[in-house]
Design a protein around this motif. Sequence first.
Motif, PDB file in Angstrom:
ATOM      1  N   CYS A 217     -34.362  -0.760  31.834  1.00  0.00           N
ATOM      2  CA  CYS A 217     -35.531  -1.060  32.460  1.00  0.00           C
ATOM      3  C   CYS A 217     -35.993  -2.327  32.011  1.00  0.00           C
TER       4      CYS A 217
ATOM      5  N   VAL B 259     -36.148   0.066  37.069  1.00  0.00           N
ATOM      6  CA  VAL B 259     -34.943   0.429  36.600  1.00  0.00           C
ATOM      7  C   VAL B 259     -33.732   0.127  37.511  1.00  0.00           C
TER       8      VAL B 259
ATOM      9  N   CYS C 159     -34.411   2.254  28.591  1.00  0.00           N
ATOM     10  CA  CYS C 159     -35.679   2.672  28.642  1.00  0.00           C
ATOM     11  C   CYS C 159     -36.494   3.281  27.631  1.00  0.00           C
ATOM     12  N   ASP C 160     -35.591   3.789  26.523  1.00  0.00           N
ATOM     13  CA  ASP C 160     -36.195   4.435  25.436  1.00  0.00           C
ATOM     14  C   ASP C 160     -36.411   3.543  24.193  1.00  0.00           C
TER      15      ASP C 160
ATOM     16  N   ILE D 241     -42.471  -2.453  28.161  1.00  0.00           N
ATOM     17  CA  ILE D 241     -41.137  -2.111  28.884  1.00  0.00           C
ATOM     18  C   ILE D 241     -41.858  -1.202  30.251  1.00  0.00           C
TER      19      ILE D 241
ATOM     20  N   ARG E  24     -40.877   1.304  32.665  1.00  0.00           N
ATOM     21  CA  ARG E  24     -39.852   2.537  32.577  1.00  0.00           C
ATOM     22  C   ARG E  24     -39.681   2.653  34.210  1.00  0.00           C
TER      23      ARG E  24
END
Length: 450
Positions: free
Chosen positions: A409, A402, A373-374, A397, A399
């Motif tokens: 993500c 999930v 997710c990052d 992305i 986020r």
Amino acid sequence: MTRVAWIVLFGGLAGAKLHAEVLKHAPPGISYHVPKGILPTYSSKVVSVNHHVHQLRPVSTRHGFAMNLNSKSAASVLGIHQRHAGGFGYENITTTSAYGTQYAIEATWDGHPLSLLIDTGSSDTWAVSKDFHCIDYTGQFLPQSSCGFGEAYPDAFQYGRTDPPTHMFIQYGDGEIVTGPMGFSDITIGNITVKKQQVCLANTTYWFGNNYTSGLLGLAFPSLTNAYYGDSGTDHDYGSQVQYSPLFTSMVSQGLVDPLFSIAIDRNASSGMISFGGIAPAVGADFSRSATLDMIITNIIGVPATAFQYSFYTVIPDGWYFDSTMNTKKYPYIVDSGTTLNYLPPSLADAINAAFTPPAVYMWMYGAYFTSCDAIAPQVAVVLDGEKFYINPVDLIYRTMVDPLTGLCMTAIASGGSGPYILGDVFMQNALVVFDVGEAKMRFIPRPHY
């Protein structure tokens, strides 16, 4: 007032040969054609931001993966289609991955305010009547509330039924059915009133509504209208079909607007706008750059679970740019505000997802790719008419999407298998899209930063 001068470059014989080569290998049950403009000299005009601008209200909701399936999205229709006609890529589309935001517009129908879904893939305009029958997939009657409509239209047609009598019958991507008599009413959207427009008051529906909208406003070509002779909703073969002028065509023929409309979708599907006859004043649009491509129509035909013919506005991009790599393989891409992700050829989707840091991995159960997710997203652009239309990394992305088991993500780039492919919301959030039916062109203005 911002003014945009369109410079149209015609490819002549070379362009025609290119289209023929790209379009000749259509997947099963898919056909392509290049429409004729309804005003072929229109592109010489200067097109400006106009005052026929209307807000679009998003009507889908998202709670993790519990997001409403948009059954009229290109991804959903192609998913149903490929499960019947073969091909691959969309057959895994389910309620977890074929999500998409539907957009509603406020209209007045013979003086009665109604909210209608906007659909660029069909042509008919209809609203549910007050005494309609809600049915299930077997034809059994259900309470009206089970179909999930907003306020029903309370009256009859202001100008009566069509003569001879006709009815509308349409079956959408996931089997939703709408049928009812056709007649003539005044339809007003903002400050535009179309007089004596042929419309349908639906009296029987199998429908998965959102408890807000009361019907649908179609923006496709007249050839896709679904009117049939007779009062009965059971006789709707090709022999009884009769073409008529849909709402946007009537706007143009009555001299109310110029023959184009434009759509701007804001980031995170928070809002949108549509402009009839001009350019929507979208925030962040870079009017110093633009792209013009031939409009191609993708037809989804011959599949019982879809409409007799369902169609989408389509273009052929020059290619894709990502991670300092240029891919110039040409394919048709549907431009669809109802589909969230971009669906690309499998090898290209693999390559772009591998360029994320860390690389995204494919999860079959979702029919999509997932990464941290990052993660750091690569630079990604679709190339249209020689211009790179970059997709903001924020949009690459999701986020909020999930996977509960891995914590990864979803990315915005998915595989479209055998095609046709899709430029969905993630693209339209980064471009102002103009549907120039007067010249049979699709025009694009970048808006990556806002």
